[in-house]
Design a protein around this motif. Structure first.
Motif, PDB file in Angstrom:
ATOM      1  N   HIS A  57       0.819  -1.207   0.000  1.00 15.23           N
ATOM      2  CA  HIS A  57       0.000   0.000   0.000  1.00 15.23           C
ATOM      3  C   HIS A  57       0.856   1.262   0.000  1.00 15.23           C
ATOM      4  CE1 HIS A  57      -3.552  -2.409   0.606  1.00 15.23           C
ATOM      5  NE2 HIS A  57      -2.988  -2.992   1.649  1.00 15.23           N
ATOM      6  N   ASP A  58       2.159   1.110   0.041  1.00 13.07           N
ATOM      7  CA  ASP A  58       3.095   2.234   0.124  1.00 13.07           C
ATOM      8  C   ASP A  58       3.690   2.492  -1.262  1.00 13.07           C
ATOM      9  OD1 ASP A  58       5.274   3.945   0.479  1.00 13.07           O
ATOM     10  OD2 ASP A  58       5.994   2.924   2.275  1.00 13.07           O
ATOM     11  N   LEU A  59       3.204   3.528  -1.926  1.00 10.44           N
ATOM     12  CA  LEU A  59       3.626   3.814  -3.290  1.00 10.44           C
ATOM     13  C   LEU A  59       5.135   4.010  -3.397  1.00 10.44           C
ATOM     14  CD1 LEU A  59       2.779   4.162  -6.199  1.00 10.44           C
ATOM     15  CD2 LEU A  59       2.334   6.575  -5.733  1.00 10.44           C
ATOM     16  N   SER A  60       5.754   4.679  -2.441  1.00  5.86           N
ATOM     17  CA  SER A  60       7.202   4.884  -2.516  1.00  5.86           C
ATOM     18  C   SER A  60       7.949   3.551  -2.388  1.00  5.86           C
ATOM     19  CB  SER A  60       7.679   5.885  -1.461  1.00  5.86           C
ATOM     20  OG  SER A  60       7.400   5.415  -0.167  1.00  5.86           O
ATOM     21  N   ALA A  61       7.446   2.625  -1.582  1.00  4.58           N
ATOM     22  CA  ALA A  61       8.068   1.302  -1.463  1.00  4.58           C
ATOM     23  C   ALA A  61       7.918   0.518  -2.765  1.00  4.58           C
ATOM     24  CB  ALA A  61       7.444   0.529  -0.304  1.00  4.58           C
ATOM     25  N   ILE A  62       6.785   0.666  -3.421  1.00  2.00           N
ATOM     26  CA  ILE A  62       6.559  -0.012  -4.699  1.00  2.00           C
ATOM     27  C   ILE A  62       7.545   0.511  -5.744  1.00  2.00           C
ATOM     28  CG2 ILE A  62       4.914  -0.350  -6.594  1.00  2.00           C
ATOM     29  CD1 ILE A  62       2.678  -0.172  -4.395  1.00  2.00           C
ATOM     30  N   VAL A  63       7.662   1.821  -5.848  1.00  2.46           N
ATOM     31  CA  VAL A  63       8.580   2.426  -6.813  1.00  2.46           C
ATOM     32  C   VAL A  63      10.016   1.992  -6.515  1.00  2.46           C
ATOM     33  CG1 VAL A  63       9.560   4.619  -7.624  1.00  2.46           C
ATOM     34  CG2 VAL A  63       7.076   4.372  -7.352  1.00  2.46           C
ATOM     35  N   ALA A  64      10.412   2.039  -5.255  1.00  2.00           N
ATOM     36  CA  ALA A  64      11.777   1.648  -4.874  1.00  2.00           C
ATOM     37  C   ALA A  64      12.043   0.191  -5.231  1.00  2.00           C
ATOM     38  CB  ALA A  64      11.994   1.882  -3.380  1.00  2.00           C
ATOM     39  N   ALA A  65      11.073  -0.685  -5.045  1.00  2.00           N
ATOM     40  CA  ALA A  65      11.253  -2.101  -5.381  1.00  2.00           C
ATOM     41  C   ALA A  65      11.539  -2.275  -6.870  1.00  2.00           C
ATOM     42  CB  ALA A  65      10.018  -2.907  -4.975  1.00  2.00           C
ATOM     43  N   PHE A  66      10.823  -1.551  -7.715  1.00  2.00           N
ATOM     44  CA  PHE A  66      11.063  -1.649  -9.154  1.00  2.00           C
ATOM     45  C   PHE A  66      12.406  -1.032  -9.540  1.00  2.00           C
ATOM     46  CE2 PHE A  66       6.506  -2.492  -9.188  1.00  2.00           C
ATOM     47  CZ  PHE A  66       6.457  -3.568 -10.065  1.00  2.00           C
ATOM     48  N   GLU A  67      12.816   0.004  -8.848  1.00  2.00           N
ATOM     49  CA  GLU A  67      14.116   0.624  -9.140  1.00  2.00           C
ATOM     50  C   GLU A  67      15.279  -0.290  -8.775  1.00  2.00           C
ATOM     51  OE1 GLU A  67      13.811   4.340  -7.042  1.00  2.00           O
ATOM     52  OE2 GLU A  67      12.859   5.328  -8.763  1.00  2.00           O
ATOM     53  N   GLU A  68      15.096  -1.191  -7.817  1.00  2.00           N
ATOM     54  CA  GLU A  68      16.157  -2.090  -7.359  1.00  2.00           C
ATOM     55  C   GLU A  68      16.286  -3.358  -8.198  1.00  2.00           C
ATOM     56  OE1 GLU A  68      15.826  -2.962  -3.204  1.00  2.00           O
ATOM     57  OE2 GLU A  68      15.465  -0.864  -2.709  1.00  2.00           O
ATOM     58  N   LEU A  69      15.434  -3.571  -9.180  1.00  2.00           N
ATOM     59  CA  LEU A  69      15.443  -4.824  -9.935  1.00  2.00           C
ATOM     60  C   LEU A  69      16.776  -5.097 -10.618  1.00  2.00           C
ATOM     61  CD1 LEU A  69      11.889  -4.758 -11.523  1.00  2.00           C
ATOM     62  CD2 LEU A  69      12.678  -6.128  -9.596  1.00  2.00           C
ATOM     63  N   ASP A  70      17.425  -4.093 -11.163  1.00  2.00           N
ATOM     64  CA  ASP A  70      18.673  -4.307 -11.898  1.00  2.00           C
ATOM     65  C   ASP A  70      19.840  -4.655 -10.997  1.00  2.00           C
ATOM     66  OD1 ASP A  70      17.742  -1.764 -14.235  1.00  2.00           O
ATOM     67  OD2 ASP A  70      17.581  -3.930 -14.441  1.00  2.00           O
ATOM     68  N   GLU A  71      19.688  -4.511  -9.699  1.00  2.00           N
ATOM     69  CA  GLU A  71      20.780  -4.789  -8.778  1.00  2.00           C
ATOM     70  C   GLU A  71      20.975  -6.282  -8.529  1.00  2.00           C
ATOM     71  OE1 GLU A  71      20.272  -2.489  -5.231  1.00  2.00           O
ATOM     72  OE2 GLU A  71      19.932  -0.647  -6.349  1.00  2.00           O
ATOM     73  N   ARG A  72      20.146  -7.114  -9.120  1.00  2.00           N
ATOM     74  CA  ARG A  72      20.240  -8.559  -8.892  1.00  2.00           C
ATOM     75  C   ARG A  72      20.281  -9.307 -10.228  1.00  2.00           C
ATOM     76  NH1 ARG A  72      16.183  -6.776  -4.794  1.00  2.00           N
ATOM     77  NH2 ARG A  72      17.243  -6.958  -2.813  1.00  2.00           N
ATOM     78  N   PRO A  73      21.335  -9.133 -11.014  1.00  2.00           N
ATOM     79  CA  PRO A  73      21.392  -9.777 -12.330  1.00  2.00           C
ATOM     80  C   PRO A  73      21.491 -11.302 -12.227  1.00  2.00           C
ATOM     81  CG  PRO A  73      23.500  -8.748 -11.806  1.00  2.00           C
ATOM     82  CD  PRO A  73      22.538  -8.354 -10.719  1.00  2.00           C
ATOM     83  N   GLY A  74      20.939 -11.967 -13.236  1.00  2.00           N
ATOM     84  CA  GLY A  74      21.034 -13.416 -13.321  1.00  2.00           C
ATOM     85  C   GLY A  74      19.955 -14.181 -12.592  1.00  2.00           C
ATOM     86  N   ARG A  75      19.098 -13.473 -11.852  1.00  2.00           N
ATOM     87  CA  ARG A  75      18.046 -14.145 -11.081  1.00  2.00           C
ATOM     88  C   ARG A  75      16.697 -13.502 -11.378  1.00  2.00           C
ATOM     89  NH1 ARG A  75      20.037 -13.688  -5.036  1.00  2.00           N
ATOM     90  NH2 ARG A  75      18.220 -14.983  -4.672  1.00  2.00           N
ATOM     91  N   PRO A  76      15.653 -14.318 -11.470  1.00  2.00           N
ATOM     92  CA  PRO A  76      14.316 -13.724 -11.571  1.00  2.00           C
ATOM     93  C   PRO A  76      14.005 -12.989 -10.267  1.00  2.00           C
ATOM     94  CG  PRO A  76      14.164 -16.114 -11.310  1.00  2.00           C
ATOM     95  CD  PRO A  76      15.618 -15.780 -11.432  1.00  2.00           C
ATOM     96  N   HIS A  77      13.067 -12.075 -10.343  1.00  5.35           N
ATOM     97  CA  HIS A  77      12.743 -11.214  -9.205  1.00  5.35           C
ATOM     98  C   HIS A  77      11.319 -11.478  -8.724  1.00  5.35           C
ATOM     99  CE1 HIS A  77      16.182  -8.662 -10.383  1.00  5.35           C
ATOM    100  NE2 HIS A  77      15.771  -8.912 -11.603  1.00  5.35           N
ATOM    101  N   VAL A  78      11.137 -11.491  -7.417  1.00  2.18           N
ATOM    102  CA  VAL A  78       9.787 -11.526  -6.866  1.00  2.18           C
ATOM    103  C   VAL A  78       9.660 -10.376  -5.878  1.00  2.18           C
ATOM    104  CG1 VAL A  78      10.300 -13.166  -4.992  1.00  2.18           C
ATOM    105  CG2 VAL A  78       7.954 -12.916  -5.806  1.00  2.18           C
ATOM    106  N   ILE A  79       8.563  -9.658  -6.009  1.00  2.00           N
ATOM    107  CA  ILE A  79       8.223  -8.595  -5.075  1.00  2.00           C
ATOM    108  C   ILE A  79       6.980  -9.080  -4.329  1.00  2.00           C
ATOM    109  CG2 ILE A  79       7.465  -6.206  -4.797  1.00  2.00           C
ATOM    110  CD1 ILE A  79       8.884  -5.644  -7.530  1.00  2.00           C
TER     111      ILE A  79
END
Length: 149
Positions: free
Chosen positions: A85-107
């Motif tokens: 429910h926290d829009l800033s947390a949602i945006v931050a989660a999507f911004e961090e996706l590239d920091e974990r190369p080689g693995r699928p991502h789950v939020i």
């Protein structure tokens, strides 16, 4: 399949999948999760709506999914858990996706079914509920703080 197709085609688009936590009782979800990590599908992002309710009741009573993050990690996924429910947390989660190369991502987005409408919050009846016209103005007023009358 779409994430694999993108790799084969040489395209770097992201594939987004949104699932409810009740769906996690299905074996095909975990087969797909295993395949995604096996193929290192780092362009795949799964968002889990973790509201703790499925059509039959509490997910933990019907088919427990916790510890959910640890389960995805065991399947080789990069895991983030946020307040859905926290829009800033949602945006931050999507911004961090590239920091974990080689693995699928789950939020894993912890949410409350019916959030913002007192009579609907956490109420299983609203899983498939229908908002009648007589209640519409009242619910909109509660969500927006603006009365329609």
């Amino acid at each position: 399949g779409m994430a694999i197709a993108g790799r084969i085609s040489g395209l770097r688009y992201r594939t987004y999948v949104m699932v409810g936590d009740g769906e996690l009782a299905e074996g095909q979800i975990w087969e797909a999760a295993m395949a995604a990590s096996h193929f290192h599908l780092d362009t795949l992002v799964c968002i889990v709506d973790r509201n703790q309710l499925c059509i039959d009741g509490s997910t933990e009573d019907i088919m427990a999914v916790e510890p959910l993050g640890a389960r995805f990690e065991a399947f080789g996924w990069a895991v983030q858990r946020i307040d859905g429910h926290d829009l800033s947390a949602i945006v931050a989660a999507f911004e961090e996706l590239d920091e974990r190369p080689g693995r699928p991502h789950v939020i894993i987005a912890d949410t409350i079914k019916g959030k913002g409408v007192a009579r609907m919050e956490g109420d299983l009846d609203w899983h498939v509920g229908h908002l009648g016209s007589e209640d519409y103005d009242e619910v909109v007023a509660e969500l927006t703080g603006v009365s329609g009358t």
